[in-house]
Write an enzyme that holds these catalytic residues in place. Structure first.
Site, mmCIF file in Angstrom:
data_model
loop_
_atom_site.group_PDB
_atom_site.id
_atom_site.type_symbol
_atom_site.label_atom_id
_atom_site.label_comp_id
_atom_site.label_asym_id
_atom_site.label_seq_id
_atom_site.Cartn_x
_atom_site.Cartn_y
_atom_site.Cartn_z
ATOM 1 N N HIS A 18 12.209 24.660 -2.516
ATOM 2 C CA HIS A 18 11.055 23.947 -3.251
ATOM 3 C C HIS A 18 9.893 24.412 -2.768
ATOM 4 C CE1 HIS A 18 8.336 20.419 -3.661
ATOM 5 N NE2 HIS A 18 8.941 20.711 -4.756
ATOM 6 N N CYS A 68 3.088 65.024 6.795
ATOM 7 C CA CYS A 68 3.427 63.710 6.973
ATOM 8 C C CYS A 68 2.791 63.119 8.225
ATOM 9 C CB CYS A 68 4.950 63.362 6.903
ATOM 10 S SG CYS A 68 5.704 64.085 8.233
#
Length: 816
Positions: free
Chosen positions: A420, A751
């Site tokens: 919830h 990279c």
């Protein structure tokens, strides 16, 4: 036989009947009618109509008194809201059910007894007629009553359902959403009770609830009745299934996380009117997943079928019956929060700096907020909460929503990402950290805290106020440059979110991050725990692998799931995965690692990368790495994974490693497998024509290439001033590498950190016409725009690099 006036069975209505039976019941009818024959199992049942509710009010003559109770309501006055809602509920509950309605309800009950047996138990659920519309989910606003047996109990549960239209939270919610109390009616759904108290239940979404990534089904589950997950009373198990892989026939779970599942909700017969109770979950169940892989995949099939039928992302409640072993769907509604966000606008929250972590849990919302902590122990103390504070609680329920709407952030002891508190936090757009286990004990009321959900699945609560930045970028119209812009990524928790960045795939997926953060143990310690000398470390290894048959299985599955999550996020774009490149001191710091690693004076240029893979000292560890990668590509079907070997010093080493990989089932070329090498040693550049015979591409590691070209230990602060990727010698090495790749019809990429840190290095790479550069996520947008501008000045059109790479790779395959 006269057709009932107020009651209809599920096969008599569908999604077009929301005005009559409410969104929840309309969806159940839709599923029962249209999908029961397609593997979606829905318990049979019936629903009362909206007319039944209005007829009740008319016959009881309570519309006027209800207006008296509700007109002039100030929803911000919590005490007054409580008094008025109590009066409204008393009016409705005190009204007798009209005899015609009561008779039809009992007739429906008898039909269910004929179908399921005399002792069938029932679930009695409320469904507002404005429920589950795109503008208002009404989730959890009205009551549900479970395990109902007997005519009197059923009729009483129906009266309580009608009255629940006027709970504090329902009234407040309608005011917030702009609904007239007297234009919203209530339908009651009565259906066969699924005995998940004897098995498990949960919630699933047909997208990732945090990022909005739509190519996965996200499933949560725990033992017992599903109310615990919705209410946030348990930390559930989590599972992801990749939709494209499943559709292609690869029936395998993408990723899973074992939840604590400390309690489970079961039925208690005959003691009081309350028919459920939470009891401790046995340790053996807490240490095991509540669903088998077969169950998870069946649920994923069901979820995809439902999503296809509705044509939009769905929020689905499921339950497994412990008596017949079958999986049932007990609710389905359109997902109304994350799927409505504009994906063309990327919003990123970034902390200015780290701080003292007070507690951590599961992250909800991706945002950051600071405020004064307010510990609320129960609903009685909600009036103490002030707007803008951080709500700290054990868990939350729908009764807390009026206060939650004013909170800066929410932190709970219990709950998972579908509880919830998490659902409401997403609706409100505020960060929440759930399932911390100790927030109410660790945080004191009145102290300032910072709640950060910006770092992936783990949410952190810091002591004090920490500054942060919010970056927003509109990427909807950003074209793709000719130079491929890829992403450096090691954390699977960030994969789904990062996939929304404009990109051409992942140029560097670091295996080390997954091993250090998700596995945490040395692979050889997991494979050979008997060789670990410290008894406490052996015990910790045992705790670490709970839920898995052995250490090797734990390592392979966790590593495979981490890599597969990244590969799935970017599917079908290439994801270049670097095999492990720890140094010996880093390996030794892993759990159990000290028993398997030598001590080196300079680990940076020691026993690392390719030299480990064919060496007897790490042979079993490398075998586990390869087994995990085979699982990703072959079992999970993620063939977009390209493997990359780091720190290949010599030609003979390249031969040995590739032979060893082939022995372990990863033969270059089989099933389209490409194997790259890091180009980070001067020898790789000098002998690039010979190295090219063994690999499909090179990714230049500018960090190590700089270190070894300049002879500078990049970990040494003393000579840090001499470390510079932009040195002319280093740039010449990069130039030679790119030219060598082009000469040998191979993919060239970079990279390293350089293009992320230095714009001039990005320009240099574009001028070289490198095929790709891989960047840190936070620099992708800025560098992409820079590259586009430079390519325009150079007269290069988008797609030029792509065409050249395709052509060169085709030439290379022909040459083979």
């Amino acid at each position: 036989m006269t057709k009932p006036r107020f009651v209809s069975f599920f096969d008599e209505f569908g999604i077009g009947d929301v005005a009559t039976v409410g969104g929840k019941n309309a969806s159940l009818g839709e599923l029962y009618q249209h999908l029961s024959g397609r593997g979606v199992r829905v318990p049979n049942g019936f629903a009362t109509s909206a007319d039944a509710y209005t007829n009740l009010l008319d016959q009881a003559g309570i519309i006027g008194p209800l207006h008296d109770a509700l007109d002039g309501l100030d929803p911000t006055d919590v005490a007054d809201l409580g008094r008025r809602s109590k009066r409204a509920r008393e009016l409705v509950y005190g009204a007798s059910l009209p005899s015609e309605l009561a008779g039809e309800i009992l007739a429906g009950y008898r039909c269910l007894q004929e179908e399921y047996g005399e002792d069938v138990s029932l679930a009695v659920r409320s469904s507002a007629t404005a429920e589950d519309l795109p503008s208002a989910s009404f989730a959890g606003q009205q009551e549900t009553f479970l395990n109902i047996r007997g005519e009197e109990s059923l009729l009483d549960a129906c009266r309580r359902c009608f009255a629940s239209l006027f709970t504090d939270r329902s009234i407040h919610y309608r005011v917030d959403q702009g609904f007239d109390h007297f234009k919203v009616a209530l339908s009651i759904g009565v259906m066969k009770m699924v005995r998940s108290d004897l098995a498990s239940s949960g919630v699933m979404f047909t997208l990732d609830t945090e990022s909005g990534f739509r190519d996965v089904v996200f499933i949560t589950g725990a033992y017992g009745l599903g109310e615990n997950i919705v209410q946030g009373a348990v930390d559930p198990d989590e599972f992801y299934v990749h939709k494209p892989s499943l559709a292609a026939g690869h029936r395998v779970v993408l990723r899973r996380l074992l939840g604590d599942k400390a309690v489970k909700m079961v039925f208690v017969d005959g003691e009081t009117k309350h028919t459920t109770r939470n009891i401790p979950t046995p340790k053996s169940d807490r240490d095991s997943f509540c669903l088998s892989d077969t169950d998870v995949l069946e649920l994923a099939d069901i979820a995809m079928t439902i999503e296809s039928h509705y044509g939009q992302p769905m929020d689905i409640e499921w339950a497994k019956d412990g008596l017949d072993g079958q999986l049932y769907i007990v609710q389905a509604r359109p997902e109304t929060v994350i799927s409505q966000r504009q994906v063309s606008t990327l919003e990123t929250y970034v902390l200015d700096h780290a701080g003292e972590i007070v507690t951590k849990g599961r992250s909800v919302g991706g945002r950051i907020a600071s405020g004064t902590a307010r510990v609320i122990e129960n609903v009685v103390h909600l009036s103490d909460f002030l707007p803008g504070e951080v709500l700290i609680a054990d868990t939350t329920t729908p009764d807390w929503e009026p206060v939650m709407k004013t909170a800066a952030a929410i932190v709970t002891n219990r709950g998972g990402r579908t509880c919830h508190a998490a659902i409401i936090a997403r609706e409100l757009g505020i960060p929440a950290v759930v399932g911390t286990g100790d927030a109410t004990n660790r945080l004191a009321g009145g102290e300032t805290v910072t709640v950060s959900c910006a770092g992936g699945d783990t949410g952190l609560v810091y002591k004090g106020a920490i500054g942060y930045q919010v970056e927003q970028d509109d990427v909807g119209e950003l074209p793709r440059p000719a130079t491929k812009i890829m992403i450096n990524l090691g954390n699977p928790d960030l994969a789904f979110k990062s996939s929304f960045l404009p990109n051409d795939g992942v140029g560097l997926a670091r295996m080390e991050f997954i091993i250090s953060e998700s596995i945490r143990a040395h692979p050889l310690a997991l494979a050979h725990p008997e060789q670990v000398t410290d008894p406490e470390v052996r015990r910790e290894l045992g705790r670490l692998i709970r839920g898995y048959p052995d250490g090797e299985s734990f390592f392979v599955e966790r590593l495979a799931e981490g890599i597969a999550t990244i590969a799935a996020a970017f599917w079908p774009k290439p994801v270049v995965v670097r095999m492990s490149d720890f140094k010996t001191n880093e390996y030794a710091s892993l759990l159990g690692g000290a028993d398997f690693e030598p001590t080196e004076s300079n680990p940076m240029i020691g026993f690392r990368g390719a030299s480990r893979y064919a060496h007897p000292a790490y042979a079993d560890g490398f075998a586990l790495e390869c087994k995990a990668m085979r699982r990703v590509r072959e079992v999970m079907g993620l063939t977009n994974v390209v493997l990359m070997i780091p720190f290949v010093r010599r030609i003979a080493e390249a031969e040995q490693v590739l032979e060893r990989m082939a022995e372990l089932g990863l033969r270059r070329g089989d099933n389209g497998l490409e194997i790259y090498a890091m180009c980070e040693i001067p020898n790789n550049v000098i002998l690039i024509d010979r190295f090219s015979q063994y690999f499909d591409g090179f990714s230049i590691g500018s960090n190590d290439l700089t270190q070894l070209t300049l002879g500078v230990d990049r970990d040494s602060e003393i000579v840090a001033f001499d470390y510079d990727e932009r040195d002319e010698g280093v740039k010449q090495m990069i130039r030679l590498a790119v030219e060598g790749c082009r000469r040998n019809h191979m993919h060239s990429g970079l990279c390293g950190q350089a293009p992320s840190d230095y714009p001039d290095m990005a320009e240099f790479l574009v001028e070289l016409e490198i095929d790709s550069m891989s960047l840190n996520p936070d620099t992708v947008l800025q560098t992409t725009r820079q590259v586009l501008a430079l390519e325009e000045r150079l007269g290069r059109s988008p797609g030029a690099t792509s065409a050249r790479v395709v052509e060169s790779m085709s030439d290379r395959r022909v040459a083979r």
